[in-house]
Design a protein around this motif. Structure first.
Motif, PDB file in Angstrom:
ATOM      1  N   TYR A   5       0.824  -1.207   0.000  1.00 15.88           N
ATOM      2  CA  TYR A   5       0.000   0.000   0.000  1.00 15.88           C
ATOM      3  C   TYR A   5       0.860   1.261   0.000  1.00 15.88           C
ATOM      4  O   TYR A   5       1.807   1.393   0.761  1.00 15.88           O
ATOM      5  CB  TYR A   5      -0.934   0.016   1.205  1.00 15.88           C
ATOM      6  CG  TYR A   5      -1.885   1.172   1.183  1.00 15.88           C
ATOM      7  CD1 TYR A   5      -2.990   1.149   0.349  1.00 15.88           C
ATOM      8  CD2 TYR A   5      -1.681   2.284   1.976  1.00 15.88           C
ATOM      9  CE1 TYR A   5      -3.863   2.214   0.306  1.00 15.88           C
ATOM     10  CE2 TYR A   5      -2.559   3.349   1.947  1.00 15.88           C
ATOM     11  CZ  TYR A   5      -3.644   3.311   1.114  1.00 15.88           C
ATOM     12  OH  TYR A   5      -4.508   4.363   1.067  1.00 15.88           O
ATOM     13  N   ASP A   6       0.502   2.179  -0.865  1.00 22.36           N
ATOM     14  CA  ASP A   6       1.152   3.482  -0.939  1.00 22.36           C
ATOM     15  C   ASP A   6       0.082   4.532  -0.688  1.00 22.36           C
ATOM     16  O   ASP A   6      -1.002   4.479  -1.279  1.00 22.36           O
ATOM     17  CB  ASP A   6       1.780   3.668  -2.331  1.00 22.36           C
ATOM     18  CG  ASP A   6       2.466   5.000  -2.491  1.00 22.36           C
ATOM     19  OD1 ASP A   6       2.758   5.656  -1.476  1.00 22.36           O
ATOM     20  OD2 ASP A   6       2.716   5.393  -3.642  1.00 22.36           O
ATOM     21  N   LYS A   7       0.350   5.498   0.168  1.00 24.40           N
ATOM     22  CA  LYS A   7      -0.651   6.504   0.531  1.00 24.40           C
ATOM     23  C   LYS A   7      -1.167   7.280  -0.666  1.00 24.40           C
ATOM     24  O   LYS A   7      -2.336   7.618  -0.752  1.00 24.40           O
ATOM     25  CB  LYS A   7      -0.067   7.483   1.548  1.00 24.40           C
ATOM     26  CG  LYS A   7       0.214   6.878   2.883  1.00 24.40           C
ATOM     27  CD  LYS A   7       0.818   7.901   3.815  1.00 24.40           C
ATOM     28  CE  LYS A   7       1.260   7.242   5.099  1.00 24.40           C
ATOM     29  NZ  LYS A   7       1.941   8.190   5.974  1.00 24.40           N
ATOM     30  N   ARG A   8      -0.289   7.586  -1.594  1.00 24.16           N
ATOM     31  CA  ARG A   8      -0.692   8.404  -2.747  1.00 24.16           C
ATOM     32  C   ARG A   8      -1.364   7.601  -3.844  1.00 24.16           C
ATOM     33  O   ARG A   8      -2.312   8.042  -4.461  1.00 24.16           O
ATOM     34  CB  ARG A   8       0.523   9.128  -3.310  1.00 24.16           C
ATOM     35  CG  ARG A   8       1.067  10.187  -2.360  1.00 24.16           C
ATOM     36  CD  ARG A   8       2.320  10.792  -2.886  1.00 24.16           C
ATOM     37  NE  ARG A   8       3.390   9.853  -2.526  1.00 24.16           N
ATOM     38  CZ  ARG A   8       4.561   9.780  -3.105  1.00 24.16           C
ATOM     39  NH1 ARG A   8       4.853  10.578  -4.093  1.00 24.16           N
ATOM     40  NH2 ARG A   8       5.460   8.921  -2.707  1.00 24.16           N
ATOM     41  N   GLY A  10      -2.357   4.128  -3.654  1.00 22.50           N
ATOM     42  CA  GLY A  10      -3.180   2.996  -3.267  1.00 22.50           C
ATOM     43  C   GLY A  10      -2.377   1.705  -3.315  1.00 22.50           C
ATOM     44  O   GLY A  10      -1.181   1.690  -3.043  1.00 22.50           O
ATOM     45  N   CYS A  11      -3.015   0.621  -3.727  1.00 21.98           N
ATOM     46  CA  CYS A  11      -2.375  -0.692  -3.741  1.00 21.98           C
ATOM     47  C   CYS A  11      -1.440  -0.822  -4.949  1.00 21.98           C
ATOM     48  O   CYS A  11      -1.809  -0.508  -6.076  1.00 21.98           O
ATOM     49  CB  CYS A  11      -3.433  -1.784  -3.790  1.00 21.98           C
ATOM     50  SG  CYS A  11      -2.733  -3.445  -3.758  1.00 21.98           S
ATOM     51  N   THR A  37       6.020  -0.947   9.908  1.00 22.00           N
ATOM     52  CA  THR A  37       4.976  -0.374  10.734  1.00 22.00           C
ATOM     53  C   THR A  37       5.036  -0.909  12.148  1.00 22.00           C
ATOM     54  O   THR A  37       4.797  -0.190  13.106  1.00 22.00           O
ATOM     55  CB  THR A  37       3.585  -0.687  10.140  1.00 22.00           C
ATOM     56  OG1 THR A  37       3.556  -0.237   8.798  1.00 22.00           O
ATOM     57  CG2 THR A  37       2.492  -0.021  10.932  1.00 22.00           C
TER      58      THR A  37
END
Length: 88
Positions: A5-8, A10-11, A37
């Motif tokens: 997952y990347d915040k900008r 998505g998947c 995490t």
């Protein structure tokens, strides 16, 4: 909390289906926990950050002994509380 997952964007998993309803529960067969995490922070980075913060405000960093570094956060808090209050 997924490795892909990347915040900008998505998947980033190529085989995963895109999620159209983000407010609903969804399941992904390709979910892989991102260990960055859940890992403990690097002690040296933490110490460097604390030193820079203390330097910014002109404070002195409290020295921690090597025995204090081996204690869990709960044990360390209890030790500091006992030092503050003394033996009752």
């Amino acid at each position: 909390m997924c490795e892909f997952y990347d915040k900008r964007m998505g998947c980033n998993e190529e085989r995963a289906e895109s999620v159209s309803q983000l407010d609903k529960a969804n399941f992904c067969d390709y979910f892989k926990p991102a260990y960055r995490t859940f890992s403990q922070p690097d002690k040296s980075k933490t110490d460097i950050a604390k030193a820079k913060f203390a330097e910014l405000f002109g404070d002195n960093l409290p020295e921690t002994s090597t025995s204090d570094q081996l204690l869990s956060p709960q044990e360390l808090a209890e030790k500091k509380l006992r030092e503050l209050l003394g033996d009752l």
